[in-house]
Write a protein that holds these residues in place. Sequence first.
Motif, short mmCIF file in Angstrom:
data_model
loop_
_atom_site.label_atom_id
_atom_site.label_comp_id
_atom_site.label_asym_id
_atom_site.label_seq_id
_atom_site.Cartn_x
_atom_site.Cartn_y
_atom_site.Cartn_z
N ASN A 116 0.84 -1.19 0.00
CA ASN A 116 0.00 0.00 0.00
C ASN A 116 0.88 1.25 0.00
O ASN A 116 1.59 1.51 0.95
CB ASN A 116 -0.88 -0.03 1.26
N TYR B 73 -6.34 2.40 7.41
CA TYR B 73 -6.13 1.06 6.87
C TYR B 73 -6.80 0.01 7.76
O TYR B 73 -7.49 -0.89 7.28
CB TYR B 73 -4.62 0.75 6.75
N LYS C 215 -9.26 0.27 9.98
CA LYS C 215 -10.73 0.31 9.92
C LYS C 215 -11.25 -0.33 8.64
O LYS C 215 -12.16 -1.16 8.66
CB LYS C 215 -11.23 1.76 10.01
N LYS C 216 -10.61 0.06 7.53
CA LYS C 216 -11.04 -0.48 6.24
C LYS C 216 -10.85 -2.00 6.21
O LYS C 216 -11.71 -2.75 5.74
CB LYS C 216 -10.18 0.18 5.13
N TYR C 217 -9.73 -2.43 6.76
CA TYR C 217 -9.41 -3.86 6.80
C TYR C 217 -10.47 -4.63 7.59
O TYR C 217 -10.92 -5.69 7.18
CB TYR C 217 -8.03 -4.05 7.41
N TRP D 283 -13.64 -3.70 8.32
CA TRP D 283 -14.97 -3.69 7.68
C TRP D 283 -15.01 -4.59 6.46
O TRP D 283 -16.03 -5.20 6.15
CB TRP D 283 -15.41 -2.28 7.29
N CYS D 284 -13.89 -4.70 5.74
CA CYS D 284 -13.89 -5.51 4.53
C CYS D 284 -13.68 -7.00 4.81
O CYS D 284 -13.93 -7.83 3.96
CB CYS D 284 -12.80 -5.05 3.55
N ASN D 285 -13.19 -7.32 6.00
CA ASN D 285 -12.85 -8.73 6.28
C ASN D 285 -13.44 -9.21 7.60
O ASN D 285 -12.91 -10.14 8.20
CB ASN D 285 -11.33 -8.89 6.35
N ASP E 16 -15.60 -11.04 8.70
CA ASP E 16 -16.02 -12.41 8.95
C ASP E 16 -14.85 -13.40 8.93
O ASP E 16 -15.06 -14.60 8.99
CB ASP E 16 -17.06 -12.82 7.92
N THR E 17 -13.62 -12.90 8.87
CA THR E 17 -12.49 -13.82 8.79
C THR E 17 -11.81 -13.99 10.15
O THR E 17 -11.93 -13.14 11.03
CB THR E 17 -11.43 -13.29 7.79
N THR F 67 -1.16 -5.20 8.13
CA THR F 67 -2.02 -5.29 9.32
C THR F 67 -1.15 -5.30 10.58
O THR F 67 -1.47 -4.64 11.57
CB THR F 67 -2.88 -6.57 9.24
#
Lengths: 100, 133
Positions: free
Chosen positions: B10, B39, B41-43, B45-47, B49-50, B85
């Motif tokens: 990134n 980064y 927060k975005k990470y 919200w986008c993931n 469920d992992t 991360t």
Amino acid sequence: MNEYKITVNNKIENIVDNLKSHCDRNFYNESAHTILHVVMGSFSSSDILWNVQPKDLMKLESKEFINLLSLLSFLYKNKGVTAEYLFTTEWLEDKLVLLP
Amino acid sequence: MSILGIVSKNSQLNDFSNSIEKMLGNNLPKHCIEDHMYYLKKYIWCNFDTEEVKVVVETILGLDNSEGDNIKINFNVVMSLKPETFNALIVLIISCKQHNSTNKHYFNEESFKILRTLRTLRILRAMKVLISK
């Protein structure tokens, strides 16, 4: 092992010595337990025994906090080196049998 | 190179080459913290469920004094995070220490509520109270 000896530089040796010395001198303090849990957790495949409360890191003195995060950063960048190797199995075993 | 000297994909995170010692000796630049928190927060919200996100959420909630009583993390899991991360999480921990503050500095009450809900849902699912389709 020889390969690791070449890779592990003086700086990380100092960091490990400082952390070991802090744990030796303050074994019955919470800060030593936090350090030992982080060190053990870093190589003990998700064993629940070595879980740490994140806020306990905030309670460490600046020097120990810097050393511990520097150690984690080193271990992250050097996946072939483990905290077990840096701290030696003997030293860790001596401490762990006495952990409350 | 990123803040911990790890190559990051990134470009927003590529401007920082300070070592941890340097970071701790001086206050982290505001833009550095903001970029990493953005980064993170975005990470999440986008993931959300992992499994990988679990340790991130636990760390954020666990850094808070009032909410973190029973929240523990394993550093073996932290070490397995991807570089971006891992960096962002370390930046969060360092900045909380530097400012002697909780992470509410970076995550507002609304974000906290969502993170707590995500954690509760995960626990309920693990206890088979909730069944994922």
